[in-house]
Write a protein that holds these residues in place. Structure first.
Motif, short mmCIF file in Angstrom:
data_model
loop_
_atom_site.label_atom_id
_atom_site.label_comp_id
_atom_site.label_asym_id
_atom_site.label_seq_id
_atom_site.Cartn_x
_atom_site.Cartn_y
_atom_site.Cartn_z
N ILE A 1 2.61 -6.74 -7.78
CA ILE A 1 1.19 -6.73 -7.47
C ILE A 1 0.76 -5.35 -6.98
O ILE A 1 1.56 -4.59 -6.44
CB ILE A 1 0.83 -7.78 -6.40
N GLU A 2 -0.51 -5.07 -7.19
CA GLU A 2 -1.11 -3.86 -6.64
C GLU A 2 -1.96 -4.29 -5.44
O GLU A 2 -2.91 -5.05 -5.59
CB GLU A 2 -1.99 -3.17 -7.68
N ARG A 3 -1.61 -3.79 -4.27
CA ARG A 3 -2.36 -4.14 -3.06
C ARG A 3 -3.54 -3.19 -2.91
O ARG A 3 -3.36 -1.98 -2.84
CB ARG A 3 -1.47 -4.06 -1.83
N VAL A 4 -4.72 -3.75 -2.85
CA VAL A 4 -5.94 -2.97 -2.65
C VAL A 4 -6.42 -3.29 -1.23
O VAL A 4 -6.89 -4.40 -0.97
CB VAL A 4 -7.02 -3.31 -3.68
N ASN A 5 -6.28 -2.32 -0.34
CA ASN A 5 -6.63 -2.57 1.06
C ASN A 5 -8.14 -2.67 1.25
O ASN A 5 -8.90 -1.84 0.76
CB ASN A 5 -6.06 -1.48 1.96
N VAL A 6 -8.53 -3.70 1.98
CA VAL A 6 -9.93 -3.93 2.35
C VAL A 6 -9.95 -4.00 3.87
O VAL A 6 -9.41 -4.93 4.47
CB VAL A 6 -10.46 -5.24 1.74
N ASP A 7 -10.55 -3.01 4.50
CA ASP A 7 -10.55 -2.92 5.97
C ASP A 7 -11.61 -3.88 6.53
O ASP A 7 -12.81 -3.60 6.49
CB ASP A 7 -10.84 -1.49 6.41
N LEU A 8 -11.13 -4.99 7.08
CA LEU A 8 -12.06 -5.98 7.62
C LEU A 8 -12.77 -5.48 8.87
O LEU A 8 -13.91 -5.86 9.15
CB LEU A 8 -11.31 -7.29 7.92
N PHE A 9 -12.09 -4.62 9.64
CA PHE A 9 -12.69 -4.10 10.86
C PHE A 9 -13.85 -3.15 10.56
O PHE A 9 -14.71 -2.93 11.41
CB PHE A 9 -11.64 -3.40 11.72
N LYS A 10 -13.86 -2.58 9.37
CA LYS A 10 -14.95 -1.68 8.97
C LYS A 10 -15.99 -2.39 8.10
O LYS A 10 -16.90 -1.74 7.59
CB LYS A 10 -14.38 -0.47 8.22
N GLY A 11 -15.82 -3.68 7.92
CA GLY A 11 -16.79 -4.44 7.13
C GLY A 11 -16.70 -4.23 5.64
O GLY A 11 -17.67 -4.51 4.91
#
Length: 222
Positions: free
Chosen positions: A28-38
């Motif tokens: 898999i390719e992990r695409v980071n989504v920063d929840l703390f930055k919305g």
């Protein structure tokens, strides 16, 4: 084409997906989504999931959100016994996954939102909400503790998606202080997963590093 998984490394829900993928040997390719930055509420991300929640799977033209649905998709794709080795096991796995979503994980998430999430927003926790969540967690944990007496896994004699779904609240339990330590069979089962499932231990380290770093950066001491 590589399967993309969008999510935050501190998310217990992303942990469920990345653990299952690792166990099944899926690249898999992990695409980071920063929840703390919305970042899950940007217009671009909302095209993937209008709820603004992670994780999200993208496999070519196929887009799936909700970690349990993603794991079912991956298990079907790989014909994995994480979904059960027999038809009877398969339905039992699904039973526990649905139970986990409605009667179990939601209350661990609610506690984290109250006790940890609100601190990032400078808001006090609502003790009445915490106590309601604790009552529900204790009720579910009592069922699980009895079910796990003499068992190594939730279904059958091997790891399944039911274990991964139900283990999810342990991702933040040390921080949110949910009352899981009161149930010895449940605690022993979780420790057994950490000791015998390398992917589960590896993703725990990822979650711990992400959340502990975020807490330290915000000056929050638990």
């Amino acid at each position: 084409m590589t399967i993309k998984i969008y999510g935050d490394p501190g998310s217990g829900s992303r942990r469920r997906v990345t653990s299952a993928a690792k166990i099944m040997g899926i690249d898999i390719e992990r695409v980071n989504v920063d929840l703390f930055k919305g970042e899950s509420h940007t217009p671009e991300f909302l095209k993937l999931n209008p709820h603004g929640l992670t994780p999200v799977l993208q496999d070519g033209d196929i887009v799936i959100w909700e970690a349990s649905a993603i794991n079912l998709y991956l298990a079907e794709k790989m014909n994995s016994d994480l979904l059960g080795r027999t038809q009877a096991e398969r339905f039992e796995v699904l039973q526990w996954m649905f139970w986990s979503g409605e009667q179990w994980r939601i209350f661990g998430t609610l506690t984290f939102d109250e006790r940890i999430g609100k601190r990032f927003m400078g808001q006090p926790e609502d003790e009445s909400i915490v106590q309601l969540a604790f009552a529900k967690i204790r009720a579910g944990a009592a069922v699980l503790d009895a079910h796990l007496a003499g068992r190594k896994f939730i279904v059958g004699d091997h790891l399944t998606l039911a274990d991964i779904d139900i283990a999810a609240p342990f991702s933040q339990s040390a921080r949110s202080k949910i009352p899981l330590s009161e149930f010895p069979n449940l605690v022993a089962w979780q420790q057994r997963l950490l000791d015998t499932v390398p992917a589960w231990a590896e993703t725990k380290r990822e979650v711990d590093e992400r959340i502990d770093t975020a807490l330290a950066g915000a000056g929050i001491a638990l």
